[in-house]
Design an enzyme around this catalytic site. Structure first.
Site, mmCIF file in Angstrom:
data_model
loop_
_atom_site.group_PDB
_atom_site.id
_atom_site.type_symbol
_atom_site.label_atom_id
_atom_site.label_comp_id
_atom_site.label_asym_id
_atom_site.label_seq_id
_atom_site.Cartn_x
_atom_site.Cartn_y
_atom_site.Cartn_z
ATOM 1 N N CYS A 1 133.559 78.125 111.663
ATOM 2 C CA CYS A 1 134.460 77.235 112.400
ATOM 3 C C CYS A 1 133.717 76.212 113.266
ATOM 4 O O CYS A 1 134.274 75.173 113.610
ATOM 5 C CB CYS A 1 135.410 78.053 113.261
ATOM 6 S SG CYS A 1 134.604 79.359 114.198
ATOM 7 N N HIS B 1 136.997 74.491 119.494
ATOM 8 C CA HIS B 1 135.546 74.392 119.667
ATOM 9 C C HIS B 1 135.170 72.926 119.923
ATOM 10 O O HIS B 1 135.720 72.016 119.299
ATOM 11 C CB HIS B 1 134.815 74.827 118.395
ATOM 12 C CG HIS B 1 134.849 76.312 118.141
ATOM 13 N ND1 HIS B 1 135.387 77.222 119.015
ATOM 14 C CD2 HIS B 1 134.384 77.034 117.084
ATOM 15 C CE1 HIS B 1 135.250 78.445 118.524
ATOM 16 N NE2 HIS B 1 134.655 78.354 117.349
#
Ligand code: NAP
Length: 335
Positions: free
Chosen positions: A129, A244
């Site tokens: 990710c 993120h």
């Protein structure tokens, strides 16, 4: 009528599994029969299209009933079932890290290298990710100007480590507000995460690089088909629930002007670029159930020629996992 796929989700009770179920519904993926699986360690049920389904412990026979299996559980489970199922003709979309770097397994972000998905290769991996944001944001710049060196600092949300990690942050915050102190050294992370951050995502190798840093480097080289790309990163866990963020320094082989970079970024598939430096993305607003990668704060780096800096945010649970798998499935359904 569109072909329907019998779909199994291994890890349906988890963080990514829950998001995937929501996306299968909201994007109207043509699901025929539906089979959810969990570890079997505790009873769990999931809701899908208004019906409740008990999760079962996976077995080869049970999974083989599906045309398409999403693996959103653990490396071990993917290793046990995915290659055999793929050999038996079942599409396997794997979000674990087990096969990402394996020869012959396409590692795919559809906007970047969707052409790698082929009917003959039934096991398809989705990437880590963290690197997804960089891989999407810089894909077109790399194609046109060839990125030769990349430096990254990552700011990774706790949901990247699963449901229990998210609960840990919530529990630590509750304890702090009740007792005035964050509990030391309990739970999922090497350090407390509430009001804290630490430069460790996974274990360290003999040279001191973390597992996450190594994944970012190896996987990006594979996705961009750029074995000579030099990458250095520091992966940091931060007390953000979801989304993120990356601070990127990228150096290219060919020269550019900021105007040219802005034009490329504005047209990069899967990316929303903000040219206004004050309009930068942040995880709460841009990393929470968002379908694209966001970038801002583009500037010329002061350290080297042909080097620029960029700030990137993406939803680790959507574009970093469940949505990317969904987009792979949609490509497959289009064959
Ligand atoms: N979180 C992210 O941002 C992210 C991003 C990219 C990739 N991934 C990958 O996606 C996968 C799932 O991550 P997650 O964050 O959703 O983790 P999670 O919240 O901890 O969920 C894990 C899921 O796997 C199931 N599971 C565990 N052991 C199993 C077994 N032996 N057999 C069948 N199911 C089993 C769990 O079932 P129980 O509920 O019964 O324990 C649960 O449903 C991992 O491979 C991870 O590396 C995650």
């Amino acid at each position: 009528m569109a072909k329907k796929f019998n779909v199994a989700v291994v890890g349906a009770s988890g963080m990514v599994g829950g998001e995937l179920l929501g996306l299968l519904e909201s994007r109207r993926f043509p699901v025929g029969d539906f089979y959810p699986f969990n570890s079997g360690r505790k009873p769990a049920s999931v809701r899908f299209h208004g019906k409740s389904y008990a999760c079962l412990k996976p077995s080869f026979a049970a999974l083989k009933q599906a045309d398409m299996v999403f693996f959103v559980s653990t490396d071990e489970v993917s290793a046990r079932f995915a290659p055999k199922l793929a050999a038996a003709g079942v599409w396997c979309i794997d979000d674990s890290s087990k096969f990402r770097l394996a020869a012959g397994v396409p590692l795919v972000i559809p906007e970047v290298n969707g052409g790698e998905i082929r009917p003959a290769k039934k096991l398809v991996a989705g990437p880590n990710c963290t690197l997804t944001g960089a891989a999407v944001a810089l894909a077109d710049i790399h194609r046109r100007l060839r990125v030769t060196e990349l430096r990254l600092a990552t700011y990774q949300a706790v949901s990247g480590a699963g449901k229990s990690a998210m609960l840990q942050l919530e529990e630590e915050l509750k304890t702090y507000f009740k007792k005035g102190a964050v509990p030391e050294g309990s739970g999922r992370f090497p350090r407390p995460i509430a009001f804290n951050l630490f430069p460790q995502v996974g274990g360290f190798d003999r040279d001191g690089h973390s597992a996450e840093e190594n994944k970012v480097e190896g996987e990006l080289r594979k996705i961009w088909n750029a074995p000579g790309l030099k990458i250095s990163s520091t992966a940091v866990r931060v007390p953000v629930l979801r989304g993120h963020s990356l601070a990127i320094w990228a150096r290219t082989a060919k020269p550019w002007t900021l105007g040219a970079l802005k034009k490329i970024l504005a047209r990069t598939p899967g990316l929303k670029f903000a040219a206004d430096p004050y309009n930068y993305p942040a995880p709460l607003s841009h990393g929470n159930r968002t379908f694209v990668v966001y970038a801002g704060r583009l500037r010329k780096a002061k350290t080297a020629a042909n080097e620029f800096q960029l700030w990137v945010v993406s939803d680790n649970l959507y574009k970093g996992a469940a949505l990317n798998s969904m987009q792979i499935a949609e490509r497959i359904a289009g064959f």
